[in-house]
Design a protein around this motif. Structure first.
Motif, PDB file in Angstrom:
ATOM      1  N   UNK A 136       0.545  -1.159  -0.089  1.00 58.94           N
ATOM      2  CA  UNK A 136      -0.091   0.119  -0.118  1.00 58.94           C
ATOM      3  C   UNK A 136       0.661   1.167  -0.018  1.00 58.94           C
ATOM      4  N   UNK A 137       2.048   1.210   0.683  1.00 62.54           N
ATOM      5  CA  UNK A 137       3.056   2.372   0.680  1.00 62.54           C
ATOM      6  C   UNK A 137       3.204   2.716  -0.524  1.00 62.54           C
ATOM      7  N   UNK A 138       3.647   1.569  -1.447  1.00 60.97           N
ATOM      8  CA  UNK A 138       4.176   1.620  -2.742  1.00 60.97           C
ATOM      9  C   UNK A 138       3.267   2.392  -3.813  1.00 60.97           C
ATOM     10  N   UNK A 139       1.979   2.134  -3.655  1.00 58.17           N
ATOM     11  CA  UNK A 139       1.075   2.513  -4.439  1.00 58.17           C
ATOM     12  C   UNK A 139       0.565   3.908  -4.060  1.00 58.17           C
ATOM     13  N   UNK A 140       0.673   4.221  -2.840  1.00 57.57           N
ATOM     14  CA  UNK A 140       0.435   5.720  -2.275  1.00 57.57           C
ATOM     15  C   UNK A 140       1.565   6.504  -2.837  1.00 57.57           C
ATOM     16  N   UNK A 141       2.698   5.989  -2.840  1.00 52.13           N
ATOM     17  CA  UNK A 141       4.004   6.898  -3.298  1.00 52.13           C
ATOM     18  C   UNK A 141       3.649   7.144  -4.640  1.00 52.13           C
ATOM     19  N   UNK A 142       3.387   6.179  -5.413  1.00 53.09           N
ATOM     20  CA  UNK A 142       3.165   6.369  -6.961  1.00 53.09           C
ATOM     21  C   UNK A 142       2.173   7.605  -7.218  1.00 53.09           C
ATOM     22  N   UNK A 143       0.958   7.389  -6.486  1.00 54.22           N
ATOM     23  CA  UNK A 143      -0.238   8.171  -6.469  1.00 54.22           C
ATOM     24  C   UNK A 143       0.423   9.810  -6.166  1.00 54.22           C
ATOM     25  N   UNK A 144       0.964   9.867  -5.227  1.00 54.22           N
ATOM     26  CA  UNK A 144       1.561  11.206  -4.787  1.00 54.22           C
ATOM     27  C   UNK A 144       2.413  11.815  -5.874  1.00 54.22           C
ATOM     28  N   UNK A 145       3.251  10.888  -6.495  1.00 54.94           N
ATOM     29  CA  UNK A 145       4.239  11.397  -7.613  1.00 54.94           C
ATOM     30  C   UNK A 145       3.300  11.869  -8.722  1.00 54.94           C
ATOM     31  N   UNK A 146       2.137  10.983  -9.027  1.00 51.74           N
ATOM     32  CA  UNK A 146       1.370  11.315 -10.378  1.00 51.74           C
ATOM     33  C   UNK A 146       0.360  12.389 -10.281  1.00 51.74           C
ATOM     34  N   UNK A 147      -0.151  12.415  -9.095  1.00 50.42           N
ATOM     35  CA  UNK A 147      -1.282  13.656  -8.941  1.00 50.42           C
ATOM     36  C   UNK A 147      -0.695  14.990  -8.649  1.00 50.42           C
ATOM     37  N   UNK A 148      -1.485  16.013  -9.138  1.00 48.38           N
ATOM     38  CA  UNK A 148      -0.930  17.483  -8.931  1.00 48.38           C
ATOM     39  C   UNK A 148      -0.873  17.846  -7.312  1.00 48.38           C
ATOM     40  N   UNK A 149       0.051  18.452  -7.177  1.00 51.47           N
ATOM     41  CA  UNK A 149       0.311  19.175  -5.936  1.00 51.47           C
ATOM     42  C   UNK A 149      -0.799  19.613  -5.095  1.00 51.47           C
ATOM     43  N   UNK A 150      -1.629  20.262  -5.654  1.00 49.06           N
ATOM     44  CA  UNK A 150      -2.896  20.857  -5.316  1.00 49.06           C
ATOM     45  C   UNK A 150      -4.013  20.000  -5.051  1.00 49.06           C
ATOM     46  N   UNK A 151      -4.235  18.684  -5.444  1.00 49.55           N
ATOM     47  CA  UNK A 151      -5.245  17.643  -5.415  1.00 49.55           C
ATOM     48  C   UNK A 151      -5.634  17.726  -3.884  1.00 49.55           C
ATOM     49  N   UNK A 152      -4.560  17.027  -3.100  1.00 51.09           N
ATOM     50  CA  UNK A 152      -4.793  16.695  -1.876  1.00 51.09           C
ATOM     51  C   UNK A 152      -5.212  17.704  -0.930  1.00 51.09           C
ATOM     52  N   UNK A 153      -4.573  18.815  -0.735  1.00 56.21           N
ATOM     53  CA  UNK A 153      -5.214  20.015  -0.105  1.00 56.21           C
ATOM     54  C   UNK A 153      -6.512  20.674  -0.634  1.00 56.21           C
ATOM     55  N   UNK A 154      -6.654  20.680  -1.542  1.00 53.94           N
ATOM     56  CA  UNK A 154      -7.982  21.250  -2.250  1.00 53.94           C
ATOM     57  C   UNK A 154      -9.144  20.155  -1.751  1.00 53.94           C
ATOM     58  N   UNK A 155      -8.827  18.798  -2.072  1.00 53.06           N
ATOM     59  CA  UNK A 155      -9.906  17.933  -1.431  1.00 53.06           C
ATOM     60  C   UNK A 155     -10.290  17.787  -0.104  1.00 53.06           C
ATOM     61  N   UNK A 156      -9.223  17.993   0.709  1.00 52.10           N
ATOM     62  CA  UNK A 156      -9.420  18.052   2.019  1.00 52.10           C
ATOM     63  C   UNK A 156     -10.104  19.471   2.650  1.00 52.10           C
ATOM     64  N   UNK A 157      -9.892  20.581   2.032  1.00 55.39           N
ATOM     65  CA  UNK A 157     -10.410  21.688   2.186  1.00 55.39           C
ATOM     66  C   UNK A 157     -11.903  21.613   1.875  1.00 55.39           C
ATOM     67  N   UNK A 158     -12.387  21.238   0.644  1.00 54.37           N
ATOM     68  CA  UNK A 158     -13.620  21.133   0.290  1.00 54.37           C
ATOM     69  C   UNK A 158     -14.334  20.027   1.357  1.00 54.37           C
ATOM     70  N   UNK A 159     -13.819  19.029   1.437  1.00 47.50           N
ATOM     71  CA  UNK A 159     -14.483  18.083   2.448  1.00 47.50           C
ATOM     72  C   UNK A 159     -14.906  18.623   3.824  1.00 47.50           C
ATOM     73  N   UNK A 160     -13.665  19.227   4.303  1.00 45.21           N
ATOM     74  CA  UNK A 160     -13.876  20.023   5.512  1.00 45.21           C
ATOM     75  C   UNK A 160     -15.099  20.952   5.710  1.00 45.21           C
ATOM     76  N   UNK A 161     -15.134  22.133   4.636  1.00 42.67           N
ATOM     77  CA  UNK A 161     -16.184  23.110   4.712  1.00 42.67           C
ATOM     78  C   UNK A 161     -17.569  22.449   4.370  1.00 42.67           C
TER      79      UNK A 161
END
Length: 259
Positions: A136-161
Motif C-alpha cells: 500500500x505504501x508503494x501504491x500511495x507513493x506512486x499516486x503522490x508522484x502522479x497527482x498534482x500537488x494541489x489535489x490533496x489540499x483542495x480535496x481536504x479543504x472542500x471536504x472540511x467545509x
C-alpha cells in the motif's frame, strides 16, 4: 409561502433560510468535488495499471475506475437532492425536513469518514502485501508522484467545509423557531365578507317553495272546495239559492215596500 385557506400566514424564520443556503453550499461543494475527482481519474487509473501489471490483481485498475464513475454519479444525485430539499424546507414541508436529517446524517458520516481517511492514510490503507502484490505504501507513493500537488489540499479543504456546513444546516433545522415554522398551522376564524350571501335556513311548512302535502278525498255529499276556500257559485255567476228553496222552484219578485 402560500398556506391553505383559512390558516394564518406564516413567516419563514432566518434559521430555516440559512439552513437552506448551507444545503445549497454543500451541493455546490459536491459538484466541485466531482469535477476535481474526474480531472485526475485518468492518472489514478494509469498508476494502478502500472502498479498491478503482471500480478494476480491486474484488473484492479478497471474496477477502481468503474467505482470512481459510480461515485461521481451518486455525488451528482446527492447534490440535486440537497437543492430540492432546501427549496421544500423553505416552504415549510415537515417531511422534507425529516428527509434532510436522514440524508444529511448519512452524508455527514460518509464525508467525515473520507476526510479522516485522507488525513491519515491517503487513498490506500497501511500495511504490507506479500507475494507479487505491491504494498500500500508503494501504491500511495506512486499516486503522490502522479497527482498534482494541489489535489490533496483542495480535496481536504472542500471536504472540511462541506462537513461543517452540513452539520450547521442540520442543527438549524432543529431549533425552536424552525420547529414552530414546520408545525402544521391551525385553521383560523375568517370574518364575514361585506355583501356576502349567508346560507338560507329551511322554510316552515306552508311557506312558498315547500312541497304540497297530499290531500285526502272529500266525504260523500260534500261539495268540492275551490281555491281560496270560497263556496262554488251557481251557473251564470248567480249566488246559490237561500236555504229552504227547492231545486227548480221559481219565485216571483217581491213588490217594493210602500206601494
Amino acid at each position: 409561502m402560500v398556506d391553505a385557506p383559512g390558516t394564518p400566514p406564516r413567516t419563514r424564520p432566518g434559521v430555516v433560510s440559512l439552513s437552506s443556503w448551507l444545503l445549497i453550499l454543500v451541493a455546490a461543494i459536491q459538484v466541485l468535488n466531482l469535477i476535481v475527482a474526474l480531472s485526475v481519474v485518468g492518472k489514478i487509473r494509469d498508476v494502478l495499471t502500472d502498479a498491478y501489471a503482471g500480478t494476480s490483481a491486474e484488473g484492479a485498475a478497471d474496477i477502481a475506475y468503474a467505482f470512481s464513475i459510480i461515485t461521481a454519479v451518486v455525488s451528482l444525485l446527492i447534490a440535486a437532492g440537497l437543492v430540492v430539499l432546501a427549496l421544500l424546507n423553505n416552504r415549510g414541508k415537515n417531511g422534507s425536513r425529516i428527509t434532510t436529517w436522514v440524508l444529511g446524517g448519512i452524508l455527514f458520516c460518509c464525508t467525515g469518514g473520507g476526510l479522516l481517511t485522507g488525513l491519515t492514510g491517503g487513498m490506500t490503507g497501511g500495511g504490507t502485501t506479500s507475494g507479487d502484490m505491491p504494498s500500500a505504501e508503494e501504491i500511495q507513493r506512486r499516486l503522490d508522484d502522479a497527482l498534482p500537488s494541489w489535489y490533496t489540499p483542495v480535496n481536504l479543504l472542500l471536504g472540511l467545509v462541506a462537513l461543517l456546513a452540513l452539520l450547521a444546516a442540520l442543527i438549524l433545522l432543529a431549533l425552536p423557531k424552525a420547529n414552530e415554522f414546520f408545525r402544521k398551522p391551525k385553521a383560523g376564524w375568517e370574518p364575514p365578507v361585506p355583501g356576502g350571501a349567508y346560507p338560507a335556513y329551511p322554510s316552515h311548512p306552508g311557506q312558498p317553495g315547500d312541497p304540497a302535502y297530499p290531500s285526502y278525498p272529500p266525504a260523500p255529499g260534500t261539495p268540492p272546495s275551490t281555491p281560496g276556500g270560497q263556496p262554488p257559485s251557481a251557473p251564470g255567476g248567480q249566488p246559490p239559492s237561500a236555504p229552504g228553496g227547492q231545486p227548480g222552484e221559481r219565485r216571483d219578485p217581491e213588490p217594493p215596500s210602500g206601494s
